[in-house]
Enzyme design. Structure first.
Site, mmCIF file in Angstrom:
data_model
loop_
_atom_site.group_PDB
_atom_site.id
_atom_site.type_symbol
_atom_site.label_atom_id
_atom_site.label_comp_id
_atom_site.label_asym_id
_atom_site.label_seq_id
_atom_site.Cartn_x
_atom_site.Cartn_y
_atom_site.Cartn_z
ATOM 1 N NE ARG A 1 -3.212 -3.299 -1.343
ATOM 2 C CZ ARG A 1 -2.695 -4.292 -0.515
ATOM 3 N NH1 ARG A 1 -1.271 -4.464 -0.534
ATOM 4 N NH2 ARG A 1 -3.527 -5.153 0.257
ATOM 5 C CE LYS B 1 -5.953 -1.596 5.497
ATOM 6 N NZ LYS B 1 -7.442 -1.749 5.412
ATOM 7 C CG HIS C 1 -5.325 0.912 -3.459
ATOM 8 N ND1 HIS C 1 -4.362 0.642 -2.265
ATOM 9 C CD2 HIS C 1 -6.009 -0.108 -3.401
ATOM 10 C CE1 HIS C 1 -4.942 -0.531 -1.419
ATOM 11 N NE2 HIS C 1 -5.830 -0.992 -2.096
ATOM 12 C CG HIS D 1 -5.750 -8.956 1.533
ATOM 13 N ND1 HIS D 1 -6.267 -9.210 0.075
ATOM 14 C CD2 HIS D 1 -5.778 -7.573 1.661
ATOM 15 C CE1 HIS D 1 -6.332 -8.019 -0.358
ATOM 16 N NE2 HIS D 1 -6.224 -7.093 0.453
ATOM 17 N NE ARG E 1 -3.445 -2.458 2.797
ATOM 18 C CZ ARG E 1 -2.892 -3.568 3.425
ATOM 19 N NH1 ARG E 1 -1.852 -3.524 3.978
ATOM 20 N NH2 ARG E 1 -3.990 -4.511 3.712
ATOM 21 C CE1 TYR F 1 -6.805 -7.041 -6.722
ATOM 22 C CE2 TYR F 1 -6.998 -7.998 -4.757
ATOM 23 C CZ TYR F 1 -6.902 -6.822 -5.304
ATOM 24 O OH TYR F 1 -6.496 -5.678 -4.606
#
Length: 314
Positions: free
Chosen positions: A253, A176, A250, A276, A152, A285
């Site tokens: 990405r 994150k 993004h 994730h 990211r 995806y």
């Protein structure tokens, strides 16, 4: 400070300290709950109620109010998620017995497939920076790193020199919740990063007082480059290359994940590389890949839907 304001402040403090939430996450929660507070303040004639007195019909009224002023469904759903989290915390703290937001359904949101670039479009974008100038060397390295690793933009700007292992083609990433993972760099990304790092000390000399820590990527006026600067840089090259697409950092990405999947990479490996938490997030995806395959099939197969319609029209 009103009691409800104080309780929200305590919740944000909990997210920051106990959950190790990122500044962007804290900002989102704060803005979501401030929006709800404003609505509640008006609803209760200029005063804020006790949490225990808020019921599901009031929360449904808030959702309806967002709909009336044409809030995006995704925004309304995010605000409702913030409210549910806050009330769960309030229950644990003993501030209220029930969670009035838990029974209120989110607005239905259609699945929106992520935008990605073709491999040729990525090549054009990566070739856009003028590497005869230091900004171009830095920008080429930024674009190559995002596309090569799938990180990211917030993770990219947070990279420090000791996060790099160019001999192994790896970088340490803080995702994150500040969770660490490792991402891989291909040959082109390593080469672009090496070229930028060779130039970096000269740029560092111009604004040494503004640099805190050892950021990999420096801004034009010294210090760590910002996510907004990276976004503006991508916008600039999109216009210069004439791609005429709505592209953000993004998007690279998304392109990284889609190209890996189309080439046969395992979805769980892609999940790990993207950082994730849930496989469900990564599975979007597969829909992108299926959509691309469907278009290719319709264009090429003699008995596809497109070809049949074309023959019927003739």
């Amino acid at each position: 400070m009103n009691r409800l304001n104080s309780q929200i402040s305590e919740f944000i403090q909990y997210l920051r300290i106990e959950k190790n939430a990122t500044p962007m996450t804290l900002k989102s929660y704060s803005e979501d709950l401030e929006g709800w507070l404003e609505y509640t303040y008006e609803l209760h004639s200029g005063r804020l109620p006790l949490l225990e007195n808020i019921d599901p019909p009031e929360i449904r009224g808030y959702l309806a109010a967002m709909n009336e002023v044409n809030y995006a469904k995704s925004t309304a759903a995010r605000r409702m998620a913030s409210l549910r989290s806050f009330f769960r915390f309030a229950q644990r703290q003993g501030w209220c017995a029930e969670n009035p937001a838990v029974s209120v359904r989110n607005p239905k949101i259609g699945r929106r497939l992520p935008v990605f670039l073709s491999t040729d479009e990525v090549k054009r974008l990566l070739a856009a920076p003028d590497v005869t100038r230091w900004q171009g060397l830095r920008n080429r390295a930024i674009l190559e790193v995002i596309y090569s690793s799938g990180i990211r933009v917030g993770e990219l700007v947070g990279l420090d020199l000791d996060d790099l292992n160019l001999d192994e083609g790896m970088i340490r990433v803080r995702g994150k919740g500040m969770k660490e993972r490792y991402a891989f760099l291909g040959h082109y990304a390593v080469r672009a990063l090496t070229a930028w790092l060779h130039e970096r000390p000269e740029i560092l000399k111009r604004h040494p007082e503004k640099v805190k820590g050892n950021p990999v990527f420096l801004g034009s006026t010294g210090g760590r480059i910002t996510a907004r600067s990276v976004e503006r840089m991508v916008d600039k090259y999109i216009q210069e290359t004439g791609l005429n697409r709505k592209v953000s950092p993004h998007t690279l990405r998304h392109s990284f994940a889609t190209h890996l999947l189309n080439a046969g990479a395992d979805i769980r490996s892609i999940q790990e590389l993207l950082g994730h938490k849930n496989l469900v997030t990564t599975q979007i995806y597969t829909h992108v890949s299926l959509e691309a395959m469907r278009k290719a099939y319709d264009r090429a197969h003699p008995r596809s839907r497109t070809e049949t319609r074309r023959r019927d029209a003739a």
